[in-house]
Structures are given as C-alpha cells and as structure tokens.
Design a protein around this motif. Structure first.
Motif, PDB file in Angstrom:
ATOM      1  N   PRO A  72     -10.858  -2.543  -7.406  1.00 40.55           N
ATOM      2  CA  PRO A  72      -9.653  -1.934  -7.970  1.00 40.55           C
ATOM      3  C   PRO A  72      -9.943  -0.920  -9.065  1.00 40.55           C
ATOM      4  O   PRO A  72      -9.160  -0.016  -9.310  1.00 40.55           O
ATOM      5  N   TYR A 158      -8.088  -7.148  -2.310  1.00 38.28           N
ATOM      6  CA  TYR A 158      -6.916  -6.475  -2.868  1.00 38.28           C
ATOM      7  C   TYR A 158      -5.628  -7.260  -2.732  1.00 38.28           C
ATOM      8  O   TYR A 158      -4.614  -6.889  -3.321  1.00 38.28           O
ATOM      9  N   SER A 160      -3.552  -7.737  -0.180  1.00 40.89           N
ATOM     10  CA  SER A 160      -2.554  -7.407   0.837  1.00 40.89           C
ATOM     11  C   SER A 160      -3.148  -6.409   1.821  1.00 40.89           C
ATOM     12  O   SER A 160      -4.082  -5.662   1.490  1.00 40.89           O
ATOM     13  N   ASP A 162      -1.557  -3.804   2.986  1.00 41.97           N
ATOM     14  CA  ASP A 162      -1.154  -2.455   2.589  1.00 41.97           C
ATOM     15  C   ASP A 162      -2.135  -1.857   1.581  1.00 41.97           C
ATOM     16  O   ASP A 162      -2.503  -0.683   1.672  1.00 41.97           O
ATOM     17  N   GLU A 163      -2.529  -2.658   0.614  1.00 41.69           N
ATOM     18  CA  GLU A 163      -3.468  -2.153  -0.391  1.00 41.69           C
ATOM     19  C   GLU A 163      -4.856  -1.961   0.213  1.00 41.69           C
ATOM     20  O   GLU A 163      -5.555  -0.987  -0.088  1.00 41.69           O
ATOM     21  N   ARG A 166      -5.730   1.343   1.950  1.00 49.89           N
ATOM     22  CA  ARG A 166      -6.081   2.526   1.159  1.00 49.89           C
ATOM     23  C   ARG A 166      -7.586   2.754   1.132  1.00 49.89           C
ATOM     24  O   ARG A 166      -8.048   3.822   0.716  1.00 49.89           O
ATOM     25  N   TRP A 167      -8.338   1.746   1.571  1.00 52.32           N
ATOM     26  CA  TRP A 167      -9.794   1.841   1.481  1.00 52.32           C
ATOM     27  C   TRP A 167     -10.504   1.600   2.806  1.00 52.32           C
ATOM     28  O   TRP A 167     -11.579   2.162   3.040  1.00 52.32           O
ATOM     29  N   ASP A 230      -5.401   9.203   0.177  1.00 51.19           N
ATOM     30  CA  ASP A 230      -6.200   8.076   0.649  1.00 51.19           C
ATOM     31  C   ASP A 230      -5.951   7.942   2.153  1.00 51.19           C
ATOM     32  O   ASP A 230      -5.125   8.671   2.720  1.00 51.19           O
ATOM     33  N   THR A 232      -4.238   6.081   3.969  1.00 52.15           N
ATOM     34  CA  THR A 232      -2.878   5.795   4.451  1.00 52.15           C
ATOM     35  C   THR A 232      -2.080   7.078   4.682  1.00 52.15           C
ATOM     36  O   THR A 232      -1.056   7.051   5.376  1.00 52.15           O
TER      37      THR A 232
END
Length: 239
Positions: A72, A158, A160, A162-163, A166-167, A230, A232
C-alpha cells in the motif's frame, strides 16, 4: 672412624621433611580424584558416549524472487519460493531469481517474452550500458497459474478484489501471461527508460507502476501514449 649419633635438631628436620613430602602426596592424590570426578558431574563434555547431540538443521535459503504487487505504501512486494517449487509456481512458470538481466535466455520468464519486445529491450539495454546502466528483470512472461497465484496474494494483501485489481490483472487479461510486458528492476534502469525508452518503442503503461514496460512500435515516431492511472483504467482489463 667414629660416627656420632644425629643430633635432635637433625632428626627434627628429617621429620618435617617427611611430613611435607607426605602432605604433598596426599594433596596430589586429592587433586587427581577431584579432577576425575568433577567433569562427570558438571562438564558438558562428560556426557555418556551413547547419547549423541544432533547438529542443528541447516536453513534453506530461498533461491528465487518473483515480483508481486506493490505494498500500500507503493514499494514493490517481494515473495520467495524454495528451490523445490517447480512448474507453474517455479521458474518454469515465471519466477525470476535475483540478478537476471534481459540477456539471460536460460530463464523462461525472459526467454518467453514476445520476441519483438525482447529485441527492443536488448537494444535499449546495450545503449544504456554505455551510460553505466544495466537492465535487470523482476518479472517477464508468467504462466496463468502463477498470475492467479499473484492475484490471490494481492487480494489478501489489499483486502478486496477491487483494490488488488489496481496492481495485478487476471490471467485472462494480463500482458505478462501473453508475454507482452516486462517489469524492470532498479530505479536507474526505469529512469533511463523514462527518458530514452520511446526511441526503442518501450513505454511505461501505468502511472502507478514505473517498472512495467510494454512495446509500442509507434512510440519511435510519435512518443509513448498517455499512461493509465492504473490497470483498472486500461480497456484491456475490462474483458
């Protein structure tokens, strides 16, 4: 010749001498006895020969370091796998050991990168070497199983999906699985690519991943396209 009997003083000396010698022998005997018994009761070296102490087990150092999503805070996470982990979650699946460069054809993650991307990387690396910069590879082509493994780790990290998205992309959408992406190690190399990569068609795709590069042939004439914030925001990830 006439001998006179020893005087009282002479006899007294002899007696004292005998007593001293006798005392020395007694003390020596006591010392020997104590020296023999003390190690049996307190010295660790006096353990019974039938009881052997096993040596401590030798730790096994991790031999490979694949790349995973950043933490993070933005710093890349690293994970280690023991040498016995082969196949989809080992080097054959895309795990990259430390110190691998874009010229290491014996590493599947490098050898299985798209040929045009690999050619561009090596051309850029040759030019960068004149500036004292070396291109190390943190990740290249990955197996679908390995990509899924990294995605599960990202979700755990992370909290979730969704988070994590991002990676780390899914196996179905990741350019690493198709061999169309490479993660370059060392800030000096990514800084060099940021300044000169477009001349070789090498472009950073995501703002949050300065190490992730893909081939964009038009960049040689037009420059690299605008970066996505990112993954997404990348339409390819919406499949």
């Amino acid at each position: 010749m006439r001998h006179s009997p020893p005087s009282a003083r002479t006899r007294s000396r002899r007696i004292r001498r005998f007593l001293v010698v006798g005392l020395i022998f007694v003390l020596a005997a006591i010392a020997v006895a104590l020296g023999y018994q003390l190690p049996n009761s307190s010295s660790p070296s006096a353990a019974s020969p039938s009881r052997s102490v096993a040596p401590p087990s030798r730790s096994v150092a991790p031999l490979s370091r694949p790349v995973a999503p950043p933490s993070p805070s933005g710093a890349p996470l690293t994970h280690t796998y023991r040498s016995e982990r082969r196949g989809a979650l080992g080097e054959a699946g895309g795990v990259v050991p430390d110190g691998v460069t874009v010229f290491d054809d014996d590493i599947p993650a490098v050898a299985n990168i798209d040929p045009e991307l690999l050619k561009a990387l090596r051309q850029a690396a040759t030019a960068a070497a004149d500036d004292g910069v070396e291109f190390y590879v943190n990740s290249g082509r990955r197996s679908p199983e390995y990509q899924d493994h990294l995605l599960r780790e990202a979700v755990s990290t992370y909290g979730s999906e969704d988070e994590a998205a991002r990676w780390v992309a899914t196996a179905a959408t990741s350019p690493h699985v198709s061999g169309d992406a490479v993660d370059i190690g060392r800030p000096t190399a990514t800084a060099w690519l940021s300044a000169h990569g477009a001349a070789y068609g090498l472009c950073q795709i995501y703002k949050n991943e300065p190490w992730h590069y893909e081939l964009r042939c038009n960049a040689r004439d037009r420059g690299c396209p605008r970066m996505y914030t990112d993954p997404t925001q990348d339409p390819r990830m919406q499949q």
